[in-house]
Scaffold this active site. Structure first.
Site, PDB file in Angstrom:
ATOM      1  N   ASP A  57       0.857  -1.185   0.000  1.00  0.00           N
ATOM      2  CA  ASP A  57       0.000   0.000   0.000  1.00  0.00           C
ATOM      3  C   ASP A  57       0.897   1.239   0.000  1.00  0.00           C
ATOM      4  OD1 ASP A  57      -1.776   2.033   0.497  1.00  0.00           O
ATOM      5  OD2 ASP A  57      -2.656   1.137   2.272  1.00  0.00           O
ATOM      6  N   ARG A 111       5.290   2.048  10.343  1.00  0.00           N
ATOM      7  CA  ARG A 111       5.255   3.279   9.545  1.00  0.00           C
ATOM      8  C   ARG A 111       6.246   4.261  10.150  1.00  0.00           C
ATOM      9  NH1 ARG A 111      -1.314   3.802   8.335  1.00  0.00           N
ATOM     10  NH2 ARG A 111      -1.495   1.771   7.309  1.00  0.00           N
ATOM     11  N   GLN A 126      -4.155  -3.567  12.434  1.00  0.00           N
ATOM     12  CA  GLN A 126      -5.500  -3.440  11.880  1.00  0.00           C
ATOM     13  C   GLN A 126      -6.118  -4.819  11.671  1.00  0.00           C
ATOM     14  OE1 GLN A 126      -4.945   0.509   8.973  1.00  0.00           O
ATOM     15  NE2 GLN A 126      -5.218  -1.499   8.086  1.00  0.00           N
ATOM     16  N   ASP A 246     -14.149   7.144   5.193  1.00  0.00           N
ATOM     17  CA  ASP A 246     -13.603   6.858   6.516  1.00  0.00           C
ATOM     18  C   ASP A 246     -14.734   6.828   7.540  1.00  0.00           C
ATOM     19  OD1 ASP A 246     -11.026   6.880   5.524  1.00  0.00           O
ATOM     20  OD2 ASP A 246     -10.610   8.946   6.163  1.00  0.00           O
ATOM     21  N   GLU A 259     -10.579   8.794  13.667  1.00  0.00           N
ATOM     22  CA  GLU A 259     -10.791   7.837  12.576  1.00  0.00           C
ATOM     23  C   GLU A 259     -10.599   6.410  13.088  1.00  0.00           C
ATOM     24  OE1 GLU A 259      -8.456   6.247   8.654  1.00  0.00           O
ATOM     25  OE2 GLU A 259      -8.438   8.428   8.960  1.00  0.00           O
ATOM     26  N   SER A 262     -10.692   3.077   7.439  1.00  0.00           N
ATOM     27  CA  SER A 262     -10.655   3.567   6.062  1.00  0.00           C
ATOM     28  C   SER A 262     -11.056   2.407   5.168  1.00  0.00           C
ATOM     29  CB  SER A 262      -9.247   4.061   5.708  1.00  0.00           C
ATOM     30  OG  SER A 262      -9.175   4.434   4.346  1.00  0.00           O
TER      31      SER A 262
END
Length: 345
Positions: A57, A111, A126, A246, A259, A262
Site C-alpha cells: 500500500d 510506519r 489493523q 472513513d 478515525e 478507512s
C-alpha cells in the site's frame, strides 16, 4: 510536545491489568462479529512483501516503507507492509472466493514516517478485510450498507465492554451519518479538512465521510489516497465522485474527531486507469498487481482496515494509543504523558 493532546483532569478508568484483559475481550469479540456481519474467513497474512511488485500500500505516496535485503534471494529487497489493501485482492483471486464472501486478517505494520501523537504510532495493527462483490454491487448504497454492518459490530462491542467494566459508559450514537467530503466543504468552506471533520463529528457523533482522494471544488483533496486500491473517481448515484470513505467518531476523551476505519469499493479496470492518469502514476501499469487487474484477472471487491489499537483505545476510554500497544515514544512524550495520567506501555 506540541503534537500531544492534553486532556484536562484525565484519569484512566482501568489499571494496566484490567486494560490488558479489556483489549483481549474487545479484539476477540469484535473480529468474530465483523466476520459474521460480512461473511469473512480468517487467513494468514505477510508482514513483508517483495519490493517492486506494486503489492504494498502506497498510502499517500510519500511514506517510506521499512525495507531490507534478503540474503538467500541474492540481496533482493523486501519491505514491511503499510497495509494489505492490494495483497488481499490477490488472495481473494487465489482462493477463488465467491461473491458475497471474503477474508480478514491481522495486519501488523511499521510506519517509520508517522508523526507521533495520541493517535499515531510507529506500530500499526489493523483488521484488514476484503470481500468479493458483483458488478451490480459497485454502488453507493451497497457501500453504505456495508458501513452500517461494520458500525453495528462496533456498537455491540461497546455494549460488551461497558457491561464488563461498569466504570465505562457508552457514548457512540445508535446510527452513523453519511456525509460526502464535497458537501462538508460547502458546509464549512473556511475551515481546514481536520476542522471540518471535528465539526461534523461533534454534530452527529459518528460519520462516514465519503469521497476521499479526489479533488474537490476548491481544487484541493480532503485527504490523500493512493490511486490503485480505493475507487475515488467514479461518479456514484448521488452525482458525486467516490465509492470510499472513513468511519469517524467524536471522541469525548480527547475532544476531537477520531478515525476508526478507512475503506471502500476497490478500483475496477476503468477507474484504475483513470486514477493512475490523474495522479501521473501511469508507469505502475507495468507492475505485477496492476497488470493482473488490468487483464481482469482479479475479482471486484470491497475492503478496508479497522484499527485494532484505536478501537480498543476508544472503547476503553484511553487518552493515548500508547496505553493500548507497546511502541517507541520520545522520552519527553513518555514523561509528559505520565504527568498527565497517561501511562504508556
Amino acid at each position: 510536545m506540541s503534537k500531544l493532546i492534553k486532556p484536562v483532569n484525565y484519569q484512566a478508568a482501568m489499571d494496566k491489568m484490567q486494560t490488558e484483559k479489556g483489549i483481549k475481550l474487545i479484539k476477540d469479540f469484535f473480529q468474530q462479529n465483523l466476520a459474521t456481519e460480512l461473511r469473512l474467513r480468517r487467513v494468514t497474512a505477510p508482514l513483508f512483501v517483495l519490493t517492486g511488485l506494486g503489492i504494498n500500500d502506497d498510502l499517500n505516496g510519500v511514506e517510506r516503507a521499512v525495507s531490507f535485503p534478503i540474503k538467500d534471494l541474492n540481496e533482493t529487497r523486501a519491505e514491511v507492509v503499510h497495509s494489505l489493501a492490494k495483497w488481499k485482492r490477490l488472495t481473494l483471486g487465489e482462493f477463488n472466493i465467491e461473491p458475497g464472501y471474503g477474508i480478514y486478517t491481522d495486519m501488523n505494520a511499521i510506519r517509520a514516517d508517522e508523526e507521533l501523537d495520541n493517535l499515531h504510532s510507529l506500530y500499526v495493527d489493523q483488521w484488514d478485510w476484503e470481500a468479493v462483490i458483483t458488478k451490480e454491487q459497485r454502488t453507493l448504497e451497497f457501500l453504505k450498507e456495508t458501513v452500517r454492518r461494520i458500525y453495528s459490530a462496533m456498537l455491540r462491542t461497546e455494549y460488551l465492554a461497558c457491561e464488563s467494566y461498569p466504570q465505562l459508559k457508552p457514548f457512540l450514537p445508535r446510527e452513523i451519518t453519511f456525509v460526502h467530503s464535497e458537501d462538508l466543504l460547502q458546509m464549512y468552506p473556511d475551515k481546514t479538512p481536520k476542522e471540518r471533520e471535528d465539526l461534523i463529528c461533534k454534530k452527529y457523533g459518528a460519520v462516514f465521510l465519503m469521497g476521499i482522494g479526489g479533488e474537490l471544488s476548491n481544487g484541493e483533496k480532503h485527504d490523500g489516497r493512493a490511486p490503485d486500491y480505493d475507487d475515488w473517481s467514479t461518479e456514484n448515484e448521488d452525482g458525486k465522485f467516490g465509492l470510499n470513505g472513513d468511519i469517524l467518531i467524536w471522541y469525548p476523551t480527547l475532544n476531537r474527531s477520531f478515525e476508526l476505519s478507512s475503506m471502500g469499493i476497490r478500483v475496477n479496470r476503468e477507474s484504475l486507469l483513470n486514477q493512475l492518469k490523474i495522479e501521473n502514476k501511469e508507469e505502475r501499469k507495468e507492475l505485477y498487481f496492476h497488470k493482473k487487474l488490468l487483464n481482469n484477472e482479479l475479482p471486484l471487491s470491497i475492503g478496508g482496515g479497522i484499527g485494532q489499537s484505536r478501537l480498543c483505545m476508544v472503547l476503553l476510554h484511553k487518552a493515548h494509543i500508547g496505553e493500548i500497544q507497546a511502541s517507541i515514544w520520545p522520552d519527553s512524550m513518555r514523561e509528559e504523558c505520565k504527568s498527565l495520567g497517561m501511562n504508556l506501555i
